[in-house]
Write a protein that holds these residues in place. Structure first.
Motif, PDB file in Angstrom:
ATOM      1  N   ARG A   1       0.840  -1.196   0.000  1.00  0.00           N
ATOM      2  CA  ARG A   1       0.000   0.000   0.000  1.00  0.00           C
ATOM      3  C   ARG A   1       0.875   1.246   0.000  1.00  0.00           C
ATOM      4  NH1 ARG A   1      -5.228   0.859   3.966  1.00  0.00           N
ATOM      5  NH2 ARG A   1      -5.865   2.907   3.184  1.00  0.00           N
ATOM      6  N   GLN A   2       0.563   2.187  -0.881  1.00  0.00           N
ATOM      7  CA  GLN A   2       1.340   3.413  -1.019  1.00  0.00           C
ATOM      8  C   GLN A   2       0.793   4.505  -0.095  1.00  0.00           C
ATOM      9  OE1 GLN A   2       4.101   3.082  -3.401  1.00  0.00           O
ATOM     10  NE2 GLN A   2       3.286   1.040  -2.936  1.00  0.00           N
ATOM     11  N   LYS A   3       1.522   5.610  -0.012  1.00  0.00           N
ATOM     12  CA  LYS A   3       1.127   6.699   0.883  1.00  0.00           C
ATOM     13  C   LYS A   3      -0.260   7.255   0.541  1.00  0.00           C
ATOM     14  CE  LYS A   3       5.805   8.189   2.057  1.00  0.00           C
ATOM     15  NZ  LYS A   3       6.796   9.302   2.006  1.00  0.00           N
ATOM     16  N   LYS A   4      -0.613   7.218  -0.741  1.00  0.00           N
ATOM     17  CA  LYS A   4      -1.913   7.737  -1.158  1.00  0.00           C
ATOM     18  C   LYS A   4      -3.041   6.732  -0.939  1.00  0.00           C
ATOM     19  CE  LYS A   4      -0.099  10.960  -4.614  1.00  0.00           C
ATOM     20  NZ  LYS A   4      -0.124  11.362  -6.049  1.00  0.00           N
ATOM     21  N   GLY A   5      -2.703   5.530  -0.497  1.00  0.00           N
ATOM     22  CA  GLY A   5      -3.715   4.518  -0.225  1.00  0.00           C
ATOM     23  C   GLY A   5      -3.899   3.500  -1.334  1.00  0.00           C
ATOM     24  N   ASN A   6      -3.310   3.742  -2.510  1.00  0.00           N
ATOM     25  CA  ASN A   6      -3.417   2.781  -3.605  1.00  0.00           C
ATOM     26  C   ASN A   6      -2.362   1.687  -3.442  1.00  0.00           C
ATOM     27  OD1 ASN A   6      -1.410   4.766  -4.072  1.00  0.00           O
ATOM     28  ND2 ASN A   6      -1.331   4.249  -6.234  1.00  0.00           N
ATOM     29  N   PHE A   7      -2.535   0.595  -4.190  1.00  0.00           N
ATOM     30  CA  PHE A   7      -1.605  -0.524  -4.123  1.00  0.00           C
ATOM     31  C   PHE A   7      -0.746  -0.577  -5.383  1.00  0.00           C
ATOM     32  CE2 PHE A   7      -4.635  -2.024  -0.969  1.00  0.00           C
ATOM     33  CZ  PHE A   7      -3.798  -2.579  -0.017  1.00  0.00           C
ATOM     34  N   ARG A   8       0.541  -0.904  -5.179  1.00  0.00           N
ATOM     35  CA  ARG A   8       1.466  -1.160  -6.279  1.00  0.00           C
ATOM     36  C   ARG A   8       2.208  -2.452  -5.961  1.00  0.00           C
ATOM     37  NH1 ARG A   8      -1.421   1.522  -8.602  1.00  0.00           N
ATOM     38  NH2 ARG A   8      -1.063   3.437  -9.780  1.00  0.00           N
ATOM     39  N   TRP A   9       2.478  -3.247  -7.007  1.00  0.00           N
ATOM     40  CA  TRP A   9       3.140  -4.525  -6.750  1.00  0.00           C
ATOM     41  C   TRP A   9       4.638  -4.326  -6.544  1.00  0.00           C
ATOM     42  CZ3 TRP A   9       6.832  -6.553 -10.061  1.00  0.00           C
ATOM     43  CH2 TRP A   9       6.831  -6.127 -11.384  1.00  0.00           C
ATOM     44  N   ILE A  10       5.201  -5.115  -5.621  1.00  0.00           N
ATOM     45  CA  ILE A  10       6.620  -5.023  -5.308  1.00  0.00           C
ATOM     46  C   ILE A  10       7.382  -6.287  -5.678  1.00  0.00           C
ATOM     47  CG2 ILE A  10       6.356  -3.283  -3.510  1.00  0.00           C
ATOM     48  CD1 ILE A  10       6.442  -5.529  -1.431  1.00  0.00           C
ATOM     49  N   LEU A  11       6.680  -7.371  -5.953  1.00  0.00           N
ATOM     50  CA  LEU A  11       7.326  -8.598  -6.434  1.00  0.00           C
ATOM     51  C   LEU A  11       6.296  -9.394  -7.225  1.00  0.00           C
ATOM     52  CD1 LEU A  11       9.858 -10.873  -4.681  1.00  0.00           C
ATOM     53  CD2 LEU A  11       7.838 -11.917  -5.713  1.00  0.00           C
ATOM     54  N   ASP A  12       6.700  -9.841  -8.408  1.00  0.00           N
ATOM     55  CA  ASP A  12       5.790 -10.622  -9.244  1.00  0.00           C
ATOM     56  C   ASP A  12       6.555 -11.795  -9.825  1.00  0.00           C
ATOM     57  OD1 ASP A  12       3.078 -10.672 -10.822  1.00  0.00           O
ATOM     58  OD2 ASP A  12       4.646 -11.010 -12.321  1.00  0.00           O
ATOM     59  N   GLN A  13       5.945 -12.966  -9.775  1.00  0.00           N
ATOM     60  CA  GLN A  13       6.588 -14.153 -10.333  1.00  0.00           C
ATOM     61  C   GLN A  13       5.536 -15.209 -10.608  1.00  0.00           C
ATOM     62  OE1 GLN A  13       7.803 -17.503  -8.870  1.00  0.00           O
ATOM     63  NE2 GLN A  13       5.859 -17.331  -7.791  1.00  0.00           N
ATOM     64  N   GLY A  14       5.912 -16.210 -11.372  1.00  0.00           N
ATOM     65  CA  GLY A  14       4.988 -17.287 -11.682  1.00  0.00           C
ATOM     66  C   GLY A  14       5.704 -18.451 -12.325  1.00  0.00           C
ATOM     67  N   ASP A  15       4.947 -19.423 -12.754  1.00  0.00           N
ATOM     68  CA  ASP A  15       5.506 -20.623 -13.358  1.00  0.00           C
ATOM     69  C   ASP A  15       4.441 -21.245 -14.249  1.00  0.00           C
ATOM     70  OD1 ASP A  15       7.315 -22.603 -13.935  1.00  0.00           O
ATOM     71  OD2 ASP A  15       7.308 -23.516 -11.934  1.00  0.00           O
ATOM     72  N   THR A  16       4.885 -22.036 -15.212  1.00  0.00           N
ATOM     73  CA  THR A  16       3.961 -22.750 -16.082  1.00  0.00           C
ATOM     74  C   THR A  16       3.426 -23.995 -15.374  1.00  0.00           C
ATOM     75  OG1 THR A  16       5.809 -23.954 -17.084  1.00  0.00           O
ATOM     76  CG2 THR A  16       5.059 -21.947 -18.196  1.00  0.00           C
ATOM     77  N   LEU A  17       2.276 -24.466 -15.835  1.00  0.00           N
ATOM     78  CA  LEU A  17       1.661 -25.673 -15.302  1.00  0.00           C
ATOM     79  C   LEU A  17       1.243 -26.584 -16.445  1.00  0.00           C
ATOM     80  CD1 LEU A  17      -0.686 -24.093 -12.577  1.00  0.00           C
ATOM     81  CD2 LEU A  17       1.438 -25.356 -12.146  1.00  0.00           C
ATOM     82  N   ALA A  18       1.328 -27.877 -16.209  1.00  0.00           N
ATOM     83  CA  ALA A  18       0.900 -28.831 -17.236  1.00  0.00           C
ATOM     84  C   ALA A  18      -0.601 -28.753 -17.453  1.00  0.00           C
ATOM     85  CB  ALA A  18       1.315 -30.246 -16.838  1.00  0.00           C
ATOM     86  N   GLN A  19      -1.334 -28.492 -16.389  1.00  0.00           N
ATOM     87  CA  GLN A  19      -2.784 -28.353 -16.454  1.00  0.00           C
ATOM     88  C   GLN A  19      -3.175 -27.012 -15.835  1.00  0.00           C
ATOM     89  OE1 GLN A  19      -4.835 -30.481 -17.961  1.00  0.00           O
ATOM     90  NE2 GLN A  19      -3.155 -31.879 -18.455  1.00  0.00           N
ATOM     91  N   PRO A  20      -4.147 -26.313 -16.413  1.00  0.00           N
ATOM     92  CA  PRO A  20      -4.537 -25.015 -15.856  1.00  0.00           C
ATOM     93  C   PRO A  20      -5.152 -25.159 -14.476  1.00  0.00           C
ATOM     94  CG  PRO A  20      -6.092 -25.716 -17.545  1.00  0.00           C
ATOM     95  CD  PRO A  20      -4.946 -26.679 -17.605  1.00  0.00           C
TER      96      PRO A  20
END
Length: 223
Positions: A118-137
Motif C-alpha cells: 500500500r502506497q502513501k496515497k492509499g493505492n496498491f502497487r506490486w513489489i514482487l511478481d513471479q509465476g511458473d507454467t503448469l501442465a494443467q490449468p
C-alpha cells in the motif's frame, strides 16, 4: 467474486488509513482487476510498468528491477490474461499477496504470485511478481478466498523496509531479498540460485506465531 472479501471487511470493520485492524482484501482484489483490465486495453508491459512500485522486482529469470527491465519494452500483440484465486493480507493492510492462474495466447497456462504494498496515497502497487507454467490449468474456484493475519499488539510501530539490494554497476538485483508489512504480521522472502532457479515464500501471523502460507520452488529458466 469479490463479495466474500467485502463481507469479511464489513464484519471486521476494515478501512481507513493503515494501522491495526485496517486490512481490506477487497481493495487488493480491485487493484488486480484494474491491473488485468489495463493489460487487455493498453498493453501487457504498459500495465506491468504502471502498477509496479519503483523498487519492484521481477524474474526474467534472474531478479531485476521491474521498472528498468520494462522501460521501452514493446507490448506483445495479445496480452497474458489472469484471474485472482486467493488473497492474503497483513493485519494493518500495508502488504498483501495474490495468487491465481494465467493463460497466454499460445495456449500455455500457469500460476502467478504477486506481492503488493500500500502506497502513501492509499493505492496498491506490486513489489514482487513471479509465476511458473503448469501442465494443467488451475481450476478457478467458485469464490475467491481471503485470509487476514492476526493483529499483534506488541508491534505498534513500523517495521524496517525490505532488504532488496541493487548492484550499482550492473543494475541487477541481489539474489536474496525479503520484506514485511509495517506491523510485521506478513513477511516474504525470495532466493535465486546460480542457475536462476528460485524459491519464494510468504508467512503470516496466525494463532500467535508466524506460519508459512506457501513456499514455491521454481525451476531454472522459468519466469
Amino acid at each position: 467474486m469479490a463479495s466474500p472479501t467485502d463481507a469479511q471487511a464489513r464484519r471486521k470493520g476494515y478501512g481507513g488509513p493503515p494501522g491495526v485492524g485496517t486490512a481490506n482484501p477487497s481493495a487488493l482484489v480491485a487493484a488486480e482487476i484494474a491491473f488485468a483490465r489495463m493489460a487487455r486495453e493498453k498493453g501487457q508491459w504498459t500495465a506491468f510498468s504502471e502498477y509496479a512500485a519503483d523498487d519492484a522486482v521481477m524474474f526474467v529469470p534472474q531478479a531485476v528491477l521491474a521498472k528498468d527491465w520494462l522501460r521501452g519494452r514493446a507490448d506483445p500483440s495479445a496480452p497474458v490474461q489472469w484471474q485472482t484465486h486467493q488473497v492474503w493480507m497483513s493485519c494493518d493492510g500495508t502488504v498483501g499477496v495474490t495468487k491465481g492462474g494465467w493463460q497466454q495466447p499460445d495456449g500455455k497456462t500457469g500460476y502467478f504470485t504477486t506481492i503488493w504494498k500500500r502506497q502513501k496515497k492509499g493505492n496498491f502497487r506490486w513489489i514482487l511478481d513471479q509465476g511458473d507454467t503448469l501442465a494443467q490449468p488451475l481450476v478457478e474456484p467458485d469464490m475467491l478466498s481471503a485470509s487476514v493475519a492476526d493483529c499483534d499488539s506488541r508491534h505498534q510501530g513500523p517495521h524496517p523496509e525490505g532488504t532488496i539490494v541493487v548492484e550499482e554497476k550492473s543494475g541487477m538485483v541481489r539474489p536474496k531479498g525479503s520484506g514485511e508489512s509495517d506491523d510485521g504480521t506478513l513477511k516474504w522472502t525470495y532466493t535465486v540460485a546460480p542457475d536462476n532457479s528460485r524459491t519464494v515464500a510468504v508467512s503470516m501471523l496466525k494463532g500467535g506465531e508466524q506460519r508459512q502460507v506457501f513456499s514455491l520452488d521454481i525451476a531454472a529458466g522459468e519466469r
